[in-house]
Enzyme design. Structure first.
Site, PDB file in Angstrom:
ATOM      1  N   ALA A  42       0.873  -1.170   0.000  1.00 34.68           N
ATOM      2  CA  ALA A  42       0.000   0.000   0.000  1.00 34.68           C
ATOM      3  C   ALA A  42       0.911   1.222   0.000  1.00 34.68           C
ATOM      4  CB  ALA A  42      -0.853  -0.012   1.257  1.00 34.68           C
TER       5      ALA A  42
ATOM      6  N   GLY B  90       0.589  -5.143   0.653  1.00 33.27           N
ATOM      7  CA  GLY B  90      -0.599  -5.089  -0.204  1.00 33.27           C
ATOM      8  C   GLY B  90      -0.355  -5.716  -1.567  1.00 33.27           C
TER       9      GLY B  90
HETATM   10  N1  T1G Z   1       4.722   3.368  -0.148  1.00 33.34           N
HETATM   11  C1  T1G Z   1       5.210   4.581  -0.520  1.00 33.34           C
HETATM   12  N2  T1G Z   1       6.492   4.819  -0.947  1.00 33.34           N
HETATM   13  C2  T1G Z   1       7.289   3.744  -0.990  1.00 33.34           C
HETATM   14  C3  T1G Z   1       6.858   2.438  -0.606  1.00 33.34           C
HETATM   15  C4  T1G Z   1       5.504   2.274  -0.180  1.00 33.34           C
HETATM   16  N3  T1G Z   1       5.014   1.082   0.176  1.00 33.34           N
HETATM   17  N4  T1G Z   1       7.913   1.600  -0.744  1.00 33.34           N
HETATM   18  C5  T1G Z   1       8.951   2.339  -1.200  1.00 33.34           C
HETATM   19  N5  T1G Z   1       8.583   3.614  -1.343  1.00 33.34           N
HETATM   20  C6  T1G Z   1       9.416   4.717  -1.847  1.00 33.34           C
HETATM   21  C7  T1G Z   1      10.594   5.056  -0.937  1.00 33.34           C
HETATM   22  O1  T1G Z   1      10.233   5.961   0.057  1.00 33.34           O
HETATM   23  C8  T1G Z   1      11.586   5.660  -1.918  1.00 33.34           C
HETATM   24  O2  T1G Z   1      11.178   6.975  -2.171  1.00 33.34           O
HETATM   25  C9  T1G Z   1      11.346   4.849  -3.180  1.00 33.34           C
HETATM   26  O3  T1G Z   1      10.036   4.270  -3.035  1.00 33.34           O
HETATM   27  C10 T1G Z   1      12.336   3.733  -3.368  1.00 33.34           C
HETATM   28  O4  T1G Z   1      12.384   2.966  -2.187  1.00 33.34           O
HETATM   29  C11 T1G Z   1      -2.621  -3.058   3.314  1.00 33.34           C
HETATM   30  C12 T1G Z   1      -0.724  -2.025   5.078  1.00 33.34           C
HETATM   31  C13 T1G Z   1      10.261  -2.005  -2.069  1.00 33.34           C
HETATM   32  C14 T1G Z   1      12.120  -3.252  -1.064  1.00 33.34           C
HETATM   33  O5  T1G Z   1       6.699  -2.285   3.753  1.00 33.34           O
HETATM   34  O6  T1G Z   1      10.788  -2.264   1.606  1.00 33.34           O
HETATM   35  O7  T1G Z   1       1.051  -2.851   2.234  1.00 33.34           O
HETATM   36  O8  T1G Z   1      13.158   8.170  -1.272  1.00 33.34           O
HETATM   37  O9  T1G Z   1      14.753   3.530  -1.570  1.00 33.34           O
HETATM   38  O10 T1G Z   1      16.020   0.041  -1.652  1.00 33.34           O
HETATM   39  O11 T1G Z   1      -1.437  -4.876   4.062  1.00 33.34           O
HETATM   40  O12 T1G Z   1      11.262   0.314  -0.607  1.00 33.34           O
HETATM   41  O13 T1G Z   1      12.976   7.680  -3.714  1.00 33.34           O
HETATM   42  O14 T1G Z   1      11.417   9.331  -2.603  1.00 33.34           O
HETATM   43  O15 T1G Z   1      13.480   1.729  -0.351  1.00 33.34           O
HETATM   44  O16 T1G Z   1      15.067  -0.567  -3.928  1.00 33.34           O
HETATM   45  C15 T1G Z   1       4.151  -2.820   2.950  1.00 33.34           C
HETATM   46  C16 T1G Z   1       8.317  -0.962   1.774  1.00 33.34           C
HETATM   47  C17 T1G Z   1       3.446  -1.507   3.038  1.00 33.34           C
HETATM   48  C18 T1G Z   1       7.637  -2.272   1.575  1.00 33.34           C
HETATM   49  C19 T1G Z   1      12.548  -1.233  -2.507  1.00 33.34           C
HETATM   50  N6  T1G Z   1       5.300  -2.682   2.073  1.00 33.34           N
HETATM   51  N7  T1G Z   1       9.335  -0.718   0.774  1.00 33.34           N
HETATM   52  O17 T1G Z   1      13.743  -0.968  -1.834  1.00 33.34           O
HETATM   53  O18 T1G Z   1      14.200   1.399  -2.753  1.00 33.34           O
HETATM   54  S1  T1G Z   1       2.110  -1.622   4.177  1.00 33.34           S
HETATM   55  C20 T1G Z   1       6.496  -2.411   2.565  1.00 33.34           C
HETATM   56  C21 T1G Z   1      10.510  -1.384   0.796  1.00 33.34           C
HETATM   57  C22 T1G Z   1       0.926  -2.537   3.348  1.00 33.34           C
HETATM   58  C23 T1G Z   1      -1.273  -3.686   3.380  1.00 33.34           C
HETATM   59  C24 T1G Z   1      -0.257  -2.943   4.159  1.00 33.34           C
HETATM   60  C25 T1G Z   1      11.533  -0.977  -0.216  1.00 33.34           C
HETATM   61  C26 T1G Z   1      11.559  -1.882  -1.468  1.00 33.34           C
HETATM   62  P1  T1G Z   1      12.243   8.094  -2.444  1.00 33.34           P
HETATM   63  P2  T1G Z   1      13.771   2.416  -1.610  1.00 33.34           P
HETATM   64  P3  T1G Z   1      14.863  -0.040  -2.576  1.00 33.34           P
END
Ligand code: T1G
Length: 649
Positions: free
Chosen positions: A61, A100
């Site tokens: 998400a 998500g």
């Molecule tokens: N939402 C918004 N922005 C996100 C994002 C997300 N889920 N994931 C990454 N970004 C942005 C991040 O801030 C950065 O922005 C850019 O993308 C690149 O990220 C309903 C409630 C995917 C493994 O926890 O673990 O789903 O700094 O530098 O090292 O059940 O990002 O460039 O402006 O980290 O290649 C669950 C979170 C959400 C995964 C990539 N998902 N993301 O790593 O790049 S909760 C997560 C990561 C949810 C549902 C629930 C990592 C990545 P900027 P990055 P990376």
């Protein structure tokens, strides 16, 4: 342009999400998916392939939407609708399908993964649990204990393991879209798999369950979400799908509003903002393929190993052959350890060590792009090394110091071209600790700074920019609360009381245990070095000096703040406790009793006031720099955000 488009490939509809950088399931993506679903329910293609552009399938998400009320369409409703679609939906997964994104894949009837793909439920790392069916559908598709493992640990798994568990129906090395179209045609001609939500949940005996969950949550310390995730999977086993989905959503919404999740979301974004400075925008870094390391001690060897594991070539220089061999043995030990733990293959192990050389002359550094000095923490010794480096290295080579306290401006000024000098302060063990404090001297060139940031990225480190002062950000704050802890001893507390309060607060260990582990002689040397500069008005606690004068330096001598028996567990040290009481008496201090809260109020207050001074002086540019440093250098509990976040919360 919609972030979701649909194109026909023969009789198969291909729905593509294109929402860079990680295809987060933002409101626009949800609206686009709902429109695609409504369109394909009308047009009735043989099947639907769901695929993403860019580097990854949906990585969750959109976390940026969490501080505001969610907007329609809600993800759980959208996923229920996709699961109820009349045509099979094939999720074609590359990069990472997280949170998500994993839930979206679970709502599809089939899942195909590229061999390099990863899938998981990392919500616990944000103080949350899956909120759109992850803890309900997953245990109905794979072994419930495996489902609990994914939800409770938050650790993603690779394609091969996902296939073995039954999470992926198939894995491909070929072109993902082509393979997905083939799978879609097969699916269109086969009976549809029963939607996960309407499947019976397999039973798991309470004892088996409790044993497994106790193990999975054993490292949670004070963080709630792992326990909540386990409880949500349990609910899914004890209720029908629809009921469990409701329970999961309630729990998710409660956690979304929690202080722990707010803190963990803050740290998530803080770790992605630190290390960014307008000074290096558009600046080309210098090459860093060829690294030199001066010093083969614990830090030097760790730094060399970190560089080797990142695929760089490393030359280590020591004062003589014996020391060079000892350094090489330490590096081989670390790389060998990665092999033993299955982190690298034998081939990779051998290749890495082929990229590693040692010598006892600086001549071997003539071709190095960047050299990191990690020798004894003494200014004169450091200046001698830098003079030798300036003579041996190519003029464009970057010269870095791993000092953890000393004046990097003074080191820079000791060479003819100070603009090539920068501080690279690693934390021990350097091949494991993620934080890299980049110390910015006044004279450093912009491209040298860009090079340091580039190196941090290639080493997989979290770079924090720090100005030059005694101890920079990390050790300056640590020194301040170590001092405060000493004051607490004189005022009435005992080492185990302070340490217990810090552990209960969520720190991995107390300040006195930590000093015993690091060795009390390090702090003693630092205090002696600073003695002349210390203002006479500054309160000074002599207790640690008294302990060191008796040759007690902590774990390595079996005696320090604590006593260490055979098994190594710290035992209260009656001699030290007697010394503490005597020191209070000698200074006419009436000892008071301190509860855990009072102790933490002083320790935290100290961190925050030192942090505030660091911000005022411009040693750190933002509170994020301080909080990311404290969380990654000293294990300040992530679910509290950091001392400055707590101050502002
Ligand atoms: N939402 C918004 N922005 C996100 C994002 C997300 N889920 N994931 C990454 N970004 C942005 C991040 O801030 C950065 O922005 C850019 O993308 C690149 O990220 C309903 C409630 C995917 C493994 O926890 O673990 O789903 O700094 O530098 O090292 O059940 O990002 O460039 O402006 O980290 O290649 C669950 C979170 C959400 C995964 C990539 N998902 N993301 O790593 O790049 S909760 C997560 C990561 C949810 C549902 C629930 C990592 C990545 P900027 P990055 P990376």
């Amino acid at each position: 342009m919609s972030v979701v488009t649909t194109q026909m490939h023969g009789d198969i509809a291909v729905v593509t999400i294109d929402n860079p950088p990680v295809n987060a399931a933002s409101q626009a993506v949800r609206q686009g998916l709902l429109a695609a679903l409504q369109a394909t329910e009308k047009s009735q293609p043989a099947a639907v392939v769901l695929i993403c552009s860019g580097r990854s399938f949906v990585a969750g998400a959109d976390i940026r939407e969490f501080d505001k009320p969610f907007l329609e369409p809600m993800l759980p409703d959208l996923l229920n609708a996709i699961e109820a679609a009349t045509r099979p939906w094939i999720a074609a997964i590359h990069g990472t399908a997280l949170g998500g994104g994993c839930e979206l894949a679970l709502a599809c009837s089939h899942r195909l993964g590229l061999s390099t793909a990863k899938i998981g439920l990392p919500e616990v790392n944000l103080g949350l649990i899956p909120g759109a069916g992850g803890t309900v559908r997953l245990p109905r598709l794979i072994d419930p204990l495996e489902a609990a493992r994914l939800a409770v640990t938050g650790k993603p798994i690779g394609a091969a393991e996902a296939h073995k568990l039954g999470l992926f129906d198939a894995v491909t090395e070929d072109d993902l879209l082509t393979a997905a179209l083939t799978m879609a045609r097969d699916a269109a001609s086969q009976p549809r798999p029963k939607p996960l939500l309407s499947r019976e949940a397999p039973a798991v005996a309470a004892e088996t369950w409790n044993t497994a969950i106790a193990k999975l949550t054993s490292k949670a310390r004070g963080q709630h979400s792992p326990h909540e995730a386990a409880a949500s999977v349990r609910d899914a086993l004890d209720h029908d799908g629809i009921t469990a989905l409701g329970l999961e959503r309630e729990r998710f919404m409660r956690l979304k509003g929690s202080s722990q999740s707010a803190a963990l979301r803050y740290i998530f974004f803080a770790e992605r903002t630190v290390g960014k400075t307008p000074r290096t925008k558009g600046i080309t870094p210098r090459p860093t393929a060829n690294i030199g390391v001066v010093g083969g001690g614990t830090m030097g060897a760790g730094i060399a190993a970190a560089a080797l594991l990142a695929g760089l070539t490393v030359h280590m220089v020591e004062r003589d052959l014996d020391a060079a061999n000892a350094g090489a043995a330490r590096v081989e030990g670390i790389i060998g350890g990665s092999l033993k733990r299955g982190l690298i293959s034998q081939t990779r192990h051998d290749t890495l060590l082929q990229n590693f050389t040692t010598a006892s002359t600086y001549a071997s550094l003539a071709t190095a792009d960047l050299v990191i000095e990690a020798v004894f923490e003494d200014m004169d010794v450091k200046k001698q090394v830098f003079a030798a480096l300036e003579a041996a290295c190519k003029p464009e080579a970057v010269l870095a110091t791993n000092t953890s306290y000393l004046d990097v401006n003074e080191i820079a000024a000791s060479v003819k071209d100070p603009s090539r000098v920068v501080g690279l302060h690693f934390f021990s063990p350097a091949h494991i600790m993620k934080l890299l404090e980049i110390v910015v001297p006044e004279t450093v060139a912009d491209d040298v700074l860009a090079t340091a940031l580039q190196l941090a990225k290639s080493l997989g480190k979290l770079p924090v920019l720090a100005g030059v002062c005694d101890g920079f950000i990390a050790n300056r704050i640590m020194s301040s609360y170590r001092r405060e802890a000493d004051y607490l001893l004189e005022d009435g507390a005992l080492p185990h009381e302070v340490d217990t309060a810090m552990r209960d607060f969520g720190m991995p260990m107390g300040i006195f245990e930590m000093q015993d582990l690091a060795g009390l002689d390090i702090g003693w040397a630092a205090r002696k070095r600073r003695a002349t500069a210390r203002p006479a008005s500054e309160r000074y606690v002599d207790i640690p000096d008294r302990i060191c004068e008796q040759g007690n330096f902590g774990r390595k001598t079996g005696r320090g703040w604590y006593l260490y028996g055979e098994d190594g567990t710290p035992q209260r040290n009656p001699e030290v406790e007697a010394l503490i009481l005597a020191e209070s008496a000698r200074k006419n201090i009436t000892r008071q009793s301190f509860g855990a809260e009072a102790i933490m109020a002083r320790i935290l207050g100290c961190m925050q006031s030192e942090g505030a001074a660091i911000l005022t002086e411009g040693i750190a540019a933002s509170r994020e720099d301080i909080d990311v440093t404290m969380v990654n250098a000293f294990g300040f509990p992530r679910w509290k955000g950091g001392p400055m976040f707590l101050r502002d919360a």
